[in-house]
Design a protein around this motif. Sequence first.
Motif, PDB file in Angstrom:
ATOM      1  N   PRO A   1     -92.503  79.764 -72.362  1.00 51.46           N
ATOM      2  CA  PRO A   1     -91.268  79.594 -72.888  1.00 51.46           C
ATOM      3  C   PRO A   1     -91.687  78.106 -74.069  1.00 51.46           C
ATOM      4  N   SER A   2     -91.837  77.337 -72.565  1.00 47.93           N
ATOM      5  CA  SER A   2     -92.570  75.996 -73.156  1.00 47.93           C
ATOM      6  C   SER A   2     -93.760  75.887 -74.563  1.00 47.93           C
ATOM      7  N   GLN A   3     -94.679  76.885 -74.328  1.00 47.70           N
ATOM      8  CA  GLN A   3     -95.859  76.662 -75.712  1.00 47.70           C
ATOM      9  C   GLN A   3     -95.158  77.328 -76.418  1.00 47.70           C
ATOM     10  N   ALA A   4     -93.885  78.167 -76.273  1.00 49.68           N
ATOM     11  CA  ALA A   4     -93.454  78.364 -77.714  1.00 49.68           C
ATOM     12  C   ALA A   4     -92.929  77.644 -78.648  1.00 49.68           C
ATOM     13  N   ALA A   5     -92.125  76.510 -77.950  1.00 50.66           N
ATOM     14  CA  ALA A   5     -91.316  75.329 -78.464  1.00 50.66           C
ATOM     15  C   ALA A   5     -91.843  75.203 -79.534  1.00 50.66           C
ATOM     16  N   GLN A   6     -91.479  74.428 -80.709  1.00 51.06           N
ATOM     17  CA  GLN A   6     -91.594  74.560 -81.808  1.00 51.06           C
ATOM     18  C   GLN A   6     -91.403  72.566 -82.496  1.00 51.06           C
ATOM     19  N   LEU A   7     -92.612  72.306 -82.904  1.00 48.16           N
ATOM     20  CA  LEU A   7     -92.512  71.285 -83.016  1.00 48.16           C
ATOM     21  C   LEU A   7     -92.188  70.515 -83.735  1.00 48.16           C
ATOM     22  N   VAL A   8     -91.400  69.250 -83.645  1.00 47.84           N
ATOM     23  CA  VAL A   8     -90.071  68.539 -84.554  1.00 47.84           C
ATOM     24  C   VAL A   8     -91.414  66.950 -85.122  1.00 47.84           C
TER      25      VAL A   8
ATOM     26  N   GLN B   1     -82.992  70.678 -73.935  1.00 50.59           N
ATOM     27  CA  GLN B   1     -83.400  72.142 -74.395  1.00 50.59           C
ATOM     28  C   GLN B   1     -84.875  72.141 -74.194  1.00 50.59           C
ATOM     29  N   HIS B   2     -85.102  73.696 -74.767  1.00 52.74           N
ATOM     30  CA  HIS B   2     -86.948  73.726 -74.605  1.00 52.74           C
ATOM     31  C   HIS B   2     -87.411  74.696 -75.620  1.00 52.74           C
ATOM     32  N   ASP B   3     -86.575  75.028 -77.103  1.00 49.07           N
ATOM     33  CA  ASP B   3     -86.774  75.413 -77.947  1.00 49.07           C
ATOM     34  C   ASP B   3     -87.516  74.362 -79.262  1.00 49.07           C
ATOM     35  N   TYR B   4     -87.085  73.359 -78.753  1.00 50.42           N
ATOM     36  CA  TYR B   4     -88.226  72.060 -79.721  1.00 50.42           C
ATOM     37  C   TYR B   4     -88.622  71.147 -79.084  1.00 50.42           C
ATOM     38  N   GLN B   5     -89.968  70.776 -79.186  1.00 51.82           N
ATOM     39  CA  GLN B   5     -90.853  69.479 -79.093  1.00 51.82           C
ATOM     40  C   GLN B   5     -90.546  68.345 -80.579  1.00 51.82           C
ATOM     41  N   PHE B   6     -89.464  67.544 -80.130  1.00 54.45           N
ATOM     42  CA  PHE B   6     -89.363  66.313 -80.534  1.00 54.45           C
ATOM     43  C   PHE B   6     -90.522  65.251 -80.023  1.00 54.45           C
ATOM     44  N   VAL B   7     -91.287  65.583 -81.295  1.00 56.01           N
ATOM     45  CA  VAL B   7     -91.739  64.008 -81.414  1.00 56.01           C
ATOM     46  C   VAL B   7     -92.546  62.682 -82.569  1.00 56.01           C
ATOM     47  N   LEU B   8     -92.624  61.764 -82.078  1.00 60.18           N
ATOM     48  CA  LEU B   8     -92.470  60.722 -83.366  1.00 60.18           C
ATOM     49  C   LEU B   8     -93.635  60.473 -83.751  1.00 60.18           C
ATOM     50  N   VAL B   9     -93.760  60.043 -84.962  1.00 57.04           N
ATOM     51  CA  VAL B   9     -94.924  59.975 -85.483  1.00 57.04           C
ATOM     52  C   VAL B   9     -94.699  58.183 -86.708  1.00 57.04           C
ATOM     53  N   PRO B  10     -95.031  57.120 -86.253  1.00 57.16           N
ATOM     54  CA  PRO B  10     -95.002  56.145 -86.719  1.00 57.16           C
ATOM     55  C   PRO B  10     -95.304  56.260 -89.047  1.00 57.16           C
ATOM     56  N   THR B  11     -94.088  55.108 -88.324  1.00 55.18           N
ATOM     57  CA  THR B  11     -94.366  55.036 -90.848  1.00 55.18           C
ATOM     58  C   THR B  11     -93.502  53.885 -90.675  1.00 55.18           C
ATOM     59  N   SER B  12     -93.258  53.660 -91.730  1.00 57.70           N
ATOM     60  CA  SER B  12     -92.553  52.675 -92.152  1.00 57.70           C
ATOM     61  C   SER B  12     -91.475  52.525 -92.966  1.00 57.70           C
ATOM     62  N   ILE B  13     -90.923  51.799 -93.021  1.00 56.76           N
ATOM     63  CA  ILE B  13     -89.622  51.327 -93.945  1.00 56.76           C
ATOM     64  C   ILE B  13     -89.862  52.143 -95.825  1.00 56.76           C
ATOM     65  N   PRO B  14     -91.284  51.230 -96.200  1.00 56.52           N
ATOM     66  CA  PRO B  14     -91.232  51.772 -97.000  1.00 56.52           C
ATOM     67  C   PRO B  14     -91.777  53.357 -97.673  1.00 56.52           C
ATOM     68  N   ARG B  15     -93.016  53.822 -96.586  1.00 60.06           N
ATOM     69  CA  ARG B  15     -93.522  54.337 -96.672  1.00 60.06           C
ATOM     70  C   ARG B  15     -92.915  55.879 -96.180  1.00 60.06           C
ATOM     71  N   ARG B  16     -91.887  55.677 -95.077  1.00 59.07           N
ATOM     72  CA  ARG B  16     -91.516  57.263 -94.982  1.00 59.07           C
ATOM     73  C   ARG B  16     -90.683  57.822 -95.909  1.00 59.07           C
TER      74      ARG B  16
END
Length: 264
Positions: A23-30, A64-79
Amino acid sequence: MSSPTRTAFRFLLAALPALWLLPSQAAQLVRVGAAHFPPYTVRPEMGADTGLLPQLVEALNVAQHDYQFVLVPTSIPRRFGDFKQGRVDMAIFENPDWGWKDIPHVTVDMGLEDAEIFVAQQLPDRQQDYFAELAGKRLALFSGYHYEFANFDADPKILAQRYNASLTYSHDSNLLMVLRGRADIALVTRSYLSDYLLRNAKVAAQLLVSQRVDQVYHHYAMLRPAAPISGEAFGKLLQGLRESGQMMKIFAPYQIAVVPVPGD
């Protein structure tokens, strides 16, 4: 038990832990864009995990375990470019008025409200009417922000020429400019000012905080149409955090209002 049977049984036992982990391996990366926007996100490009966004992402992953939320660095203008090119799936603490009009997206109401307020140096003869007129005053603004008084135009040249604005990437710097008389008015988020005064209690009496509000930040999440999670599914996750009290726990200390979402 015959030898082949014993071998098969041992193989099944060895495989069970892997099956339990499926189940954890199948979590979709967001992938969630993280741009410097204190106190929501603080210097993500430097690997900092402080701010409200990391707390929200942690709460989402724990819930929950369906999705794995991860942070991706960006910037105000580049987002915007990162969003359009698929480097991030989601932009959080946004508003459709902040440059999203021509970018395909799905909007999710987060049920959070903050405000942009005016701050000046406290002087004996200075009252609330000081904030009524901005013309002729030196403004300290955060570069890349969209202000309602400027019709949400974030162009630094226009802000400098039309509104006599100095732009920085630090609310602290803008407040120091006011305290040192290098700017007349700084615009800061109510949430940030609340945190700033906790860290700098000695200067509270030196600042005049406006009752006038430039804009109310009603926060939304912007999802790419092809994101791994749908707007409906993400809205349900946020609703779960509201019902469990997690949203209030994260945001209330910063005077960010947790408000009902229409349709919940």
